[in-house]
Design a protein around this motif. Structure first.
Motif, PDB file in Angstrom:
ATOM      1  N   THR A 226       0.864  -1.434   0.013  1.00 53.37           N
ATOM      2  CA  THR A 226       0.161  -0.019   0.087  1.00 53.37           C
ATOM      3  C   THR A 226       0.946   1.343  -0.079  1.00 53.37           C
ATOM      4  OG1 THR A 226      -0.104   0.208   2.343  1.00 53.37           O
ATOM      5  CG2 THR A 226      -1.768  -1.229   1.445  1.00 53.37           C
ATOM      6  N   LEU A 227       2.375   1.105   0.220  1.00 53.20           N
ATOM      7  CA  LEU A 227       3.020   2.213   0.161  1.00 53.20           C
ATOM      8  C   LEU A 227       2.910   3.376  -0.911  1.00 53.20           C
ATOM      9  CD1 LEU A 227       4.848   3.350   2.438  1.00 53.20           C
ATOM     10  CD2 LEU A 227       6.620   2.214   1.449  1.00 53.20           C
ATOM     11  N   PRO A 228       2.880   2.911  -2.156  1.00 52.08           N
ATOM     12  CA  PRO A 228       2.612   3.600  -3.534  1.00 52.08           C
ATOM     13  C   PRO A 228       1.446   4.606  -3.110  1.00 52.08           C
ATOM     14  CG  PRO A 228       3.355   1.692  -4.251  1.00 52.08           C
ATOM     15  CD  PRO A 228       2.797   1.495  -2.700  1.00 52.08           C
TER      16      PRO A 228
ATOM     17  N   ILE B 147      -9.508   0.671   9.255  1.00 50.22           N
ATOM     18  CA  ILE B 147      -8.231   1.190   8.637  1.00 50.22           C
ATOM     19  C   ILE B 147      -7.220   0.679   9.708  1.00 50.22           C
ATOM     20  CG2 ILE B 147      -6.969   3.317   8.048  1.00 50.22           C
ATOM     21  CD1 ILE B 147      -9.862   4.668   7.698  1.00 50.22           C
ATOM     22  N   PRO B 148      -6.237  -0.155   9.290  1.00 47.63           N
ATOM     23  CA  PRO B 148      -5.329  -0.565  10.270  1.00 47.63           C
ATOM     24  C   PRO B 148      -4.126   0.587  10.639  1.00 47.63           C
ATOM     25  CG  PRO B 148      -5.543  -1.964   8.500  1.00 47.63           C
ATOM     26  CD  PRO B 148      -6.185  -0.679   8.256  1.00 47.63           C
ATOM     27  N   PRO B 149      -4.264   0.674  11.998  1.00 46.86           N
ATOM     28  CA  PRO B 149      -3.068   1.874  12.434  1.00 46.86           C
ATOM     29  C   PRO B 149      -1.668   1.405  11.914  1.00 46.86           C
ATOM     30  CG  PRO B 149      -4.562   1.198  14.313  1.00 46.86           C
ATOM     31  CD  PRO B 149      -4.875   0.247  13.204  1.00 46.86           C
ATOM     32  N   ALA B 150      -1.395   0.205  11.921  1.00 44.69           N
ATOM     33  CA  ALA B 150      -0.195  -0.092  11.538  1.00 44.69           C
ATOM     34  C   ALA B 150       0.147   0.338   9.856  1.00 44.69           C
ATOM     35  CB  ALA B 150       0.232  -1.750  11.489  1.00 44.69           C
ATOM     36  N   ARG B 151      -0.847   0.179   9.303  1.00 50.44           N
ATOM     37  CA  ARG B 151      -0.748   0.684   7.648  1.00 50.44           C
ATOM     38  C   ARG B 151      -0.749   2.006   7.674  1.00 50.44           C
ATOM     39  NH1 ARG B 151      -5.824  -0.943   4.323  1.00 50.44           N
ATOM     40  NH2 ARG B 151      -6.472   1.360   4.961  1.00 50.44           N
ATOM     41  N   MET B 152      -1.421   2.748   8.350  1.00 47.81           N
ATOM     42  CA  MET B 152      -1.670   4.406   8.124  1.00 47.81           C
ATOM     43  C   MET B 152      -0.629   5.048   9.093  1.00 47.81           C
ATOM     44  SD  MET B 152      -4.911   6.698   8.687  1.00 47.81           S
ATOM     45  CE  MET B 152      -4.707   8.291   9.456  1.00 47.81           C
ATOM     46  N   LEU B 153      -0.329   4.559  10.143  1.00 47.47           N
ATOM     47  CA  LEU B 153       0.516   5.451  11.377  1.00 47.47           C
ATOM     48  C   LEU B 153       1.869   4.747  11.087  1.00 47.47           C
ATOM     49  CD1 LEU B 153      -2.215   5.649  14.170  1.00 47.47           C
ATOM     50  CD2 LEU B 153      -1.618   7.383  12.215  1.00 47.47           C
TER      51      LEU B 153
ATOM     52  N   HIS C 144     -10.608   3.617   1.839  1.00 46.17           N
ATOM     53  CA  HIS C 144     -11.242   2.424   1.204  1.00 46.17           C
ATOM     54  C   HIS C 144     -11.436   2.465  -0.364  1.00 46.17           C
ATOM     55  CE1 HIS C 144     -11.431   0.390   4.886  1.00 46.17           C
ATOM     56  NE2 HIS C 144     -11.749   1.273   5.631  1.00 46.17           N
ATOM     57  N   ARG C 145     -11.085   3.676  -0.777  1.00 45.92           N
ATOM     58  CA  ARG C 145     -11.120   3.971  -2.418  1.00 45.92           C
ATOM     59  C   ARG C 145     -12.542   3.862  -2.733  1.00 45.92           C
ATOM     60  NH1 ARG C 145      -5.869   1.955  -4.910  1.00 45.92           N
ATOM     61  NH2 ARG C 145      -5.878   0.213  -3.644  1.00 45.92           N
ATOM     62  N   LEU C 146     -13.547   4.577  -2.138  1.00 49.91           N
ATOM     63  CA  LEU C 146     -15.140   4.196  -2.440  1.00 49.91           C
ATOM     64  C   LEU C 146     -15.682   4.999  -3.375  1.00 49.91           C
ATOM     65  CD1 LEU C 146     -16.571   3.509   1.066  1.00 49.91           C
ATOM     66  CD2 LEU C 146     -15.748   2.130  -0.581  1.00 49.91           C
ATOM     67  N   ALA C 147     -14.863   6.221  -3.786  1.00 48.54           N
ATOM     68  CA  ALA C 147     -15.267   7.022  -4.842  1.00 48.54           C
ATOM     69  C   ALA C 147     -13.964   7.916  -5.113  1.00 48.54           C
ATOM     70  CB  ALA C 147     -16.261   8.241  -4.226  1.00 48.54           C
ATOM     71  N   SER C 148     -14.379   8.656  -6.357  1.00 46.62           N
ATOM     72  CA  SER C 148     -13.364   9.649  -6.798  1.00 46.62           C
ATOM     73  C   SER C 148     -13.083  10.791  -5.828  1.00 46.62           C
ATOM     74  CB  SER C 148     -13.600  10.147  -8.162  1.00 46.62           C
ATOM     75  OG  SER C 148     -14.951  10.964  -7.863  1.00 46.62           O
ATOM     76  N   GLU C 149     -12.350  11.588  -5.735  1.00 46.56           N
ATOM     77  CA  GLU C 149     -12.061  12.903  -5.137  1.00 46.56           C
ATOM     78  C   GLU C 149     -13.332  13.614  -5.108  1.00 46.56           C
ATOM     79  OE1 GLU C 149     -10.595  14.264  -1.643  1.00 46.56           O
ATOM     80  OE2 GLU C 149      -9.644  12.348  -2.807  1.00 46.56           O
ATOM     81  N   GLU C 150     -13.819  13.922  -6.285  1.00 54.36           N
ATOM     82  CA  GLU C 150     -15.214  14.565  -6.454  1.00 54.36           C
ATOM     83  C   GLU C 150     -16.295  14.022  -5.764  1.00 54.36           C
ATOM     84  OE1 GLU C 150     -13.553  14.673 -10.500  1.00 54.36           O
ATOM     85  OE2 GLU C 150     -12.463  14.680  -8.938  1.00 54.36           O
ATOM     86  N   GLY C 151     -16.381  12.590  -6.012  1.00 57.53           N
ATOM     87  CA  GLY C 151     -17.579  12.010  -5.218  1.00 57.53           C
ATOM     88  C   GLY C 151     -17.383  12.068  -3.782  1.00 57.53           C
ATOM     89  N   ILE C 152     -16.140  12.038  -3.293  1.00 56.54           N
ATOM     90  CA  ILE C 152     -16.079  12.180  -1.879  1.00 56.54           C
ATOM     91  C   ILE C 152     -16.478  13.511  -1.426  1.00 56.54           C
ATOM     92  CG2 ILE C 152     -14.288  12.035  -0.086  1.00 56.54           C
ATOM     93  CD1 ILE C 152     -12.865   9.809  -1.557  1.00 56.54           C
ATOM     94  N   ARG C 153     -16.063  14.575  -2.313  1.00 57.03           N
ATOM     95  CA  ARG C 153     -16.452  15.786  -1.698  1.00 57.03           C
ATOM     96  C   ARG C 153     -17.892  16.034  -1.745  1.00 57.03           C
ATOM     97  NH1 ARG C 153     -14.675  20.805  -1.554  1.00 57.03           N
ATOM     98  NH2 ARG C 153     -16.459  22.376  -2.276  1.00 57.03           N
TER      99      ARG C 153
END
Ligand SMILES: Nc1ncnc2c1ncn2[C@@H]1O[C@H](COP(=O)(O)OP(=O)(O)OP(=O)(O)O)[C@@H](O)[C@H]1O
Ligand SMILES: [Mg+2]
Lengths: 252, 264
Positions: free
Chosen positions: A27-29, A128-134, B117-126
């Motif tokens: 997930t890093l990229p 959202i796992p803290p290990a992933r995000m933080l 969770h990539r549920l929508a585009s940035e506009e959709g999220i907005r």
């Protein structure tokens, strides 16, 4: 018995955190923004203090060895002495110690406060796992920034040594012969050796500080306790690891 | 101007919650004792009880933040203490203290879930975020950080953040405790709309009797960690159990020795 159990628990939870964070490496990229932000916080903001301290460490190394060597007649080796000591030992150790004080403490404080104020719980319920995000972006950033900090420490330290060597009356070796001597007795493998150590120290400091922060329990008072514990643990680990990594790198 | 009936939710299967003989102790201190209940899909279940009776602890079991000492909690037949349950059922908990991300703006607090969770585009999220903010009258707070908000605003941000998650199961821990009557009515409307239009299951912990009686399909009352009442809100007008009656209609007795102590 109790302290031993706590140390073992600490090692266990730290390794678990490492495995979890590492499992999110793909997930890093898409966390590139967080990575850059952490590079800035870990690397850029630590540079000034690393520069100042390594300048004086290099200077005092030159001064001490020049003073001790003036009668024995090895002062022409000052360049090699300062060069090797900075590159193999003091550059990486200094960079790591400053990282622990400046960045490790801040990481522990931030994560401990997120834990105490239930932000970590909120992340978990949001899946959202803290290990992933933080944790992951910080580990990646410290691996990217430690070589930069260490090379800077080496260069500034050599430079400080050169200035002292030239302007101290009982040494007075000019920079040309100082750097010629430095180049004659060391090669890139010495610098590389120091960089490997720096990576090990930096990675350990950030991992341990993340783990201590995330394992904070109780109220706001515990945030301060976690910061202290994080810095003390980091400093101990740097010096203990220094011995073992040095020994290992000597092929012993 | 969007109202609660414009909630941006896609139809998703509502979740059920089952507690079987749930007991929870912290050390030797028993907080929950043999609590069994089930909430059916699309139901609004209101949980009441005095302060310290274990309501928040009960909700935390459902999202897997606490593990039962004995018994079992399941969500849609998945064990709630299994971390993968969160991947299977979308649940949102409005924390009693908000639990906002202090380092992020209100906007980013709301956008975090759909972004991660990539549920929508940035506009959709907005779109989703702004709509949720408008429903809770927070559009002017979008670029503030939590430290700049009042207590009630933080609570509303927490509710808005949960709405953006478009959950199948919504858990509210005292959603109206810091809100004025108008805003409380809006929250009641949101909860009812989620049920009617999207069949979302809700569990609401509250001390607010009007909210409870207004929206609940069923009510549970916890006293000292035990479930002492479970039934429709209409049954609360003539409770059979004297402890429930005392809780719902407390008598303020100024001759009580406790108050006498304060005077001296
Ligand atoms: N992590 C914990 N460790 C120890 N005790 C806890 C913990 N969490 C809660 N408790 C105890 O459990 C009991 C119930 O707490 P809980 O937060 O569920 O109460 P509540 O019913 O939500 O009260 P309120 O209406 O005041 O929010 C309290 O006595 C509290 O001290
Ligand atoms: Mg509570």
């Amino acid at each position: 018995m109790r302290p031993l159990v706590r140390v073992l628990e600490g090692i266990g939870s730290t390794l678990q955190l490492l495995v979890r964070a590492a499992s999110y490496t793909p997930t890093l990229p898409r966390q590139f923004g967080r990575f850059i932000e952490q590079c800035y916080l870990i690397g850029y903001t630590t540079m000034p203090i690393v520069a100042i301290l390594s300048f004086f460490i290099g200077s005092v190394l030159a001064l001490q060895s020049g003073h001790a060597g003036q009668n024995v007649g090895y002062k022409q080796f000052i360049g090699a002495l300062v060069g090797l000591t900075m590159a193999r030992e003091l550059g990486p150790v200094m960079a790591a110690v400053l990282l622990a004080g400046r960045v490790g403490s801040a990481i522990a404080a931030e994560l401990a406060s997120m834990k105490v104020y239930q932000e970590v719980d909120a992340l978990e319920t949001m899946n959202i796992p803290p290990a992933r995000m933080l944790v992951l972006p910080r580990l990646a950033a410290v691996l990217a920034m430690m070589p930069v900090l260490t090379i800077m420490a080496d260069l500034v330290g050599w430079f400080g040594g050169a200035i002292v060597a030239k302007y101290t009356h009982f040494i007075s070796i000019d920079p040309t012969s100082y750097f010629a001597n430095l180049r004659q007795y060391m090669d890139f493998s010495d610098v590389l050796n120091g960089l490997i150590k720096a990576e090990v120290f930096g990675f350990t400091v950030v991992l341990v500080c993340c783990n201590i922060g995330l394992n904070t329990r109780g109220g706001p008072r515990e945030i301060g306790a976690s910061v202290t514990r994080a810095v003390v643990t980091s400093l101990i680990l740097i010096l203990v690891l220094d011995f073992f990594v040095t020994k290992a790198l000597m092929g012993d | 101007m969007p109202t609660p009936s414009d909630l941006p939710l896609p139809p998703a299967a509502a979740a059920s919650v089952t507690l079987e003989h749930l007991s929870k102790s912290f050390g030797t201190f028993e907080v929950l004792h043999d609590v069994s209940l089930s909430v059916t899909p699309g139901e609004i279940f209101v949980l009441m009880g005095p302060s310290g009776s274990g309501k928040s602890v009960l909700l935390k079991h459902i999202v897997g933040l606490e593990q039962p000492t004995a018994g079992r909690v399941s969500v849609d037949r998945h064990d709630a203490s299994d971390p993968t349950t969160r991947e299977k059922v979308r649940m949102a908990l409005v924390f009693q203290a908000g639990a906002l991300f202090n380092s992020m703006t209100v906007y980013d607090n709301l956008a975090l879930y759909p972004r991660e969770h990539r549920l929508a585009s940035e506009e959709g999220i907005r779109d989703k975020v702004m709509r949720a903010l408008q429903i809770l009258s927070l559009e002017n707070a979008a670029h503030k950080v939590p430290a700049e908000l009042s207590g009630g605003m933080k609570k509303r941000v927490a509710i808005a953040r949960a709405l953006v998650m478009e959950p199948q199961l919504m858990l509210y821990d005292e959603p109206t405790s810091e809100l004025d009557p108008v805003m409380s009515a809006t929250i009641a409307e949101i909860i009812a709309t989620l049920k009617e239009q999207y069949h979302v299951t809700s569990m609401v912990v509250t001390h607010d009797r009007d909210l409870a009686l207004g929206i609940a399909d069923r009510v549970g009352i916890l006293l000292g960690g035990r479930l002492v009442f479970l039934g429709p809100p209409s049954a609360l007008s003539q409770p059979a159990d004297p402890r429930v009656a005392d809780f719902l209609n407390p008598r303020i007795d100024l001759q009580n020795p406790r108050f006498k102590q304060l005077e001296t």
